[in-house]
Design a protein around this motif. Structure first.
Motif, PDB file in Angstrom:
ATOM      1  N   ARG A  79       0.828  -1.213   0.000  1.00 56.40           N
ATOM      2  CA  ARG A  79       0.000   0.000   0.000  1.00 56.40           C
ATOM      3  C   ARG A  79       0.858   1.257   0.000  1.00 56.40           C
ATOM      4  NH1 ARG A  79      -2.259  -2.364   4.534  1.00 56.40           N
ATOM      5  NH2 ARG A  79      -3.883  -3.888   4.019  1.00 56.40           N
ATOM      6  N   GLN A  99       2.035   2.526  -3.539  1.00 58.81           N
ATOM      7  CA  GLN A  99       1.103   2.846  -4.623  1.00 58.81           C
ATOM      8  C   GLN A  99       1.280   4.299  -5.042  1.00 58.81           C
ATOM      9  OE1 GLN A  99      -3.065   2.496  -3.590  1.00 58.81           O
ATOM     10  NE2 GLN A  99      -3.681   2.115  -5.715  1.00 58.81           N
ATOM     11  N   SER A 110      -1.510   3.265  -9.618  1.00 58.63           N
ATOM     12  CA  SER A 110      -0.668   2.182 -10.123  1.00 58.63           C
ATOM     13  C   SER A 110       0.473   1.860  -9.179  1.00 58.63           C
ATOM     14  CB  SER A 110      -0.080   2.592 -11.478  1.00 58.63           C
ATOM     15  OG  SER A 110       0.887   3.630 -11.305  1.00 58.63           O
ATOM     16  N   TRP A 111       1.168   0.776  -9.521  1.00 55.87           N
ATOM     17  CA  TRP A 111       2.442   0.438  -8.890  1.00 55.87           C
ATOM     18  C   TRP A 111       3.514   0.416  -9.979  1.00 55.87           C
ATOM     19  CZ3 TRP A 111      -2.084  -1.237  -6.841  1.00 55.87           C
ATOM     20  CH2 TRP A 111      -2.236  -1.139  -5.444  1.00 55.87           C
ATOM     21  N   GLY A 148       3.487   3.704 -14.088  1.00 59.19           N
ATOM     22  CA  GLY A 148       2.744   2.557 -13.599  1.00 59.19           C
ATOM     23  C   GLY A 148       2.869   1.362 -14.521  1.00 59.19           C
ATOM     24  N   SER A 187       0.735  -3.954 -11.093  1.00 57.73           N
ATOM     25  CA  SER A 187      -0.477  -3.417 -10.464  1.00 57.73           C
ATOM     26  C   SER A 187      -1.546  -4.495 -10.299  1.00 57.73           C
ATOM     27  CB  SER A 187      -1.019  -2.247 -11.300  1.00 57.73           C
ATOM     28  OG  SER A 187      -0.069  -1.194 -11.357  1.00 57.73           O
ATOM     29  N   TYR A 241      -2.887  -5.473  -6.652  1.00 57.35           N
ATOM     30  CA  TYR A 241      -4.326  -5.382  -6.376  1.00 57.35           C
ATOM     31  C   TYR A 241      -4.853  -6.717  -5.859  1.00 57.35           C
ATOM     32  CZ  TYR A 241      -9.336  -4.613  -7.217  1.00 57.35           C
ATOM     33  OH  TYR A 241     -10.703  -4.500  -7.068  1.00 57.35           O
ATOM     34  N   HIS A 257      -8.135   3.386  -2.379  1.00 57.04           N
ATOM     35  CA  HIS A 257      -6.890   2.994  -3.055  1.00 57.04           C
ATOM     36  C   HIS A 257      -7.119   1.837  -4.021  1.00 57.04           C
ATOM     37  CE1 HIS A 257      -7.034   0.107   0.273  1.00 57.04           C
ATOM     38  NE2 HIS A 257      -6.129  -0.632  -0.346  1.00 57.04           N
ATOM     39  N   ALA A 296      -6.608   1.889  -8.123  1.00 55.15           N
ATOM     40  CA  ALA A 296      -5.822   0.841  -8.781  1.00 55.15           C
ATOM     41  C   ALA A 296      -6.627   0.201  -9.902  1.00 55.15           C
ATOM     42  CB  ALA A 296      -5.391  -0.212  -7.765  1.00 55.15           C
TER      43      ALA A 296
END
Length: 653
Positions: free
Chosen positions: A79, A82, A87-88, A96, A101, A105, A119, A123
């Motif tokens: 978390r 992020q 996105s990650w 992202g 992602s 998620y 969040h 995502a």
């Protein structure tokens, strides 16, 4: 009188500068020595993106072995990373990534996060804007197939019968890299058995698909090339013929894949020493009926647990451990320090570390590299604590070079063994890959499974430069080493970019590659005024930042053929600045304004604890797919650069 006063003031300024430099080196040296393990090695954290901790959570649910406390800590880590768009990324500050992602998620949803939480909504919006989970990469889709989120037709057909292919066949394990072999073989088992994750809470992510997954027809839209499309047609035909594979042949292939994996399981250091291979083997052992109480399965689980890092309220999983690499580089920095001072604790730290490394040298061990070089004597080092099948050429060159600087016979003997091994690992074009010679079957990058573009281990400039650096030390004594060195040197010149830089395969990126090559070339005695060296120097100076430092983003891996991309430099970093300084000094630029400003940057940014701290990732695992942060890089490289500067300017500042 006025002239004398000016000279005195200048001398006082020089004395002050020397004192500041000495103090900085002393503080960094003491901090680095304090990090040394009692056994003699250094080991720093080794961080990747959120894919790995997400996969750890997914693995626990796959096996129905959920550690709720660990899961909560891993979820905290995910978390916290992020990005604002939901996105990650694959590295700090990067754009992202859909595959990362999707896994993040799913992991958070498995950990109990509501899909309606802000969040999670962000995502989901990002993933859907990128085409949905169906557009994720192959490894992500295989995970989704095992969790019954997509049909098996949505993943490449990789039957376990590949284990039975003859060596002349266009696809054979010997034709791909070590990391590909160790990841793929247990994956063959999982995919051929079409293993279903236990998923005890029956958590789904159907909300991440634009088209219902069972109706999706674009799982292989990433296949663009004619050869790729041709192979995809053959692969789809093979998928339809799978039911006709004789039962006994499949059983034989399954047993061979399991035996291959268990033979290389590597104890508590894990298959290949890398997380993706280790988790695949752990799940494959379960799929093949090895019970939880079996010592082999328990050991495989311990290997995974050893990769965990715990901080305050969060935890993450490292992709592997890097003790040999960290130790070899830390020694190189301390050896440079020892050149300019008489400090017994430094010498003791170096000797203790070299003794530890000698004990880790792989001699007459089994190894997949012997398939191609069966005549070679043992003599390499792995990247990890133990990985007997897969010694690392890059690590071996660094460690052997450090051992050669010792006057102890057993240290030098180990270095000579390593040099013989490295000479035999040279590829036909003169260069060196990280683990295999001549691993250049580029057509394999077109198979549907290889959407990551990292199936192979071809020769690269940075690894080759380290080999040149080692072999040049011994070339005057051994004609064979001189011949190998010269061939490798020709490879390096051929690899130079038009702007004078070199690509860095295993460190970010052109600064790292250029540092690697200029350090290697220096050992060869090439004149400093060689036009190719001057071109590299000019490039390094052109990318120095206004604050005197250097920095480079992993964005520079996006398109190797775009010269403008090498200008994507962000905030200065200690490790990049140290690489640039070491490269410039190797090219005879010690007394230049660029070097002085770089040294001032390092002195200005040293922390109270004597070390430096870089925020950003500094290496690729696989360019454009997987990136890394070596936590040791901002500890030993700046010290190395400062010490060399002090040694080369002794009596002048």
């Amino acid at each position: 009188m006025t002239q004398l006063s000016a000279l005195q003031q200048r001398q006082a300024a020089l004395d002050t500068a020397r004192d500041l430099l000495d103090q900085a080196i002393t503080r960094a040296r003491d901090a680095l020595i304090a990090d040394q393990h009692p056994e003699g090695y250094w080991l720093y954290e080794f961080e990747a993106d959120c894919t790995i901790p997400s996969e750890y959570i997914l693995m626990m649910h796959h096996m129905d072995e959920v550690d709720e406390i660990l899961q909560a800590r891993l979820a905290n880590y995910i978390r916290a990373r992020q990005q604002a768009d939901g996105s990650w990324p694959l590295y700090t500050g990067g754009r992202g990534d859909i595959s990362c992602s999707v896994k993040a998620y799913y992991a958070l949803k498995l950990a109990g996060d509501s899909p309606d939480a802000p969040h999670m909504r962000k995502a989901r919006d990002f993933i859907l804007s990128q085409g949905g989970a169906a557009k994720a990469n192959v490894f992500t889709r295989i995970m989704l197939a095992m969790f019954r989120q997509i049909p098996w037709r949505g993943v490449p057909f990789i039957p376990v019968e590949i284990m039975l292919f003859p060596k002349w066949f266009p696809f054979h394990l010997d034709k791909v890299s070590y990391w590909s072999r160790t990841v793929m073989v247990p994956l063959f088992i999982l995919c051929s058995l079409k293993v279903e994750a236990r998923n005890p809470k029956n958590v789904h992510i159907r909300e991440l698909f634009v088209t219902p997954p069972e109706q999706e027809k674009g799982y292989f839209s990433h296949v663009k090339t004619p050869i790729g499309k041709f192979i995809l047609v053959l692969e789809r035909i093979g998928l339809r013929l799978e039911p006709f594979i004789p039962f006994r042949i499949r059983q034989r292939a399954l047993e061979k894949a399991l035996a291959w994996s268990l033979e290389r399981a590597n104890g508590e250091d894990g298959l290949g020493g890398i997380f993706p291979a280790m988790v695949n083997l752990y799940e494959a052992m379960d799929a093949m009926g090895i019970p939880p109480e079996d010592p082999r399965r328990q050991t495989a689980k311990k290997a995974l647990q050893k990769l965990l890092i715990h901080r305050d309220h969060e935890s993450y999983c490292q992709p592997c451990l890097s003790p040999v690499w960290d130790t070899g580089l830390a020694i190189q920095a301390l050896q440079e320090v020892a050149e300019g001072e008489d400090h017994e604790p430094t010498r003791e730290a170096i000797d203790k570390a070299l003794d530890w490394l000698v004990g880790k040298q792989l001699r007459d061990e089994p190894g997949d590299w012997r398939v191609r070089r069966p005549h070679l004597e043992g003599g390499g080092w792995a990247f990890q604590f133990n990985n007997a099948y897969y010694p690392d050429v890059d690590d071996t060159a660094v460690v052997a070079h450090a051992l050669l600087k010792s006057d102890r016979p057993h240290h030098r003997e180990a270095a000579w063994r390593a040099a013989r091994w490295i000479a035999g690992m040279q590829s036909k074009n003169g260069g060196y890959g990280a683990f295999d010679p001549d691993n250049t079957y580029y057509y394999l990058n077109h198979i549907p499974f290889a959407d990551h573009g990292a199936l192979l281990d071809p020769p690269e400039a940075d690894v080759s430069a380290r080999c040149v650096m080692l072999l040049a030390e011994l070339a005057d004594e051994v004609p064979y080493f001189a011949q190998v060195r010269d061939k490798c040197l020709a490879f390096l010149w051929n690899e130079q970019e038009d702007d004078g830089s070199w690509f860095g395969r295993w460190g970010t990126n052109y600064i790292y590659g250029t540092w690697s090559v200029l350090m290697g070339i220096e050992e060869c005695g090439i004149p400093k005024d060689d036009p190719r060296i001057r071109k590299a120097v000019a490039w390094l100076k052109s990318v120095q930042r206004q604050d005197g430092g250097w920095g480079e983003s992993n964005d520079s891996y996006e398109d190797r053929n775009d010269p403008a991309i090498r200008g994507r430099f962000h905030t200065s970093m200690a490790c990049h600045t140290a690489w640039a300084l070491l490269a410039l000094m190797a090219a005879g630029e010690t007394d230049t304004e660029a070097v002085r400003r770089g040294i001032e940057f390092l002195l200005r940014n040293q922390q109270e604890n004597g070390l430096w701290r870089d925020e950003y990732f500094n290496a690729p695992g696989f360019p454009r797919v997987f990136y890394l942060k070596y936590y040791g890089y901002d500890r030993f490289f700046p010290l190395w650069a400062l010490a060399r500067y002090r040694n080369e300017t002794a009596g002048r500042c």
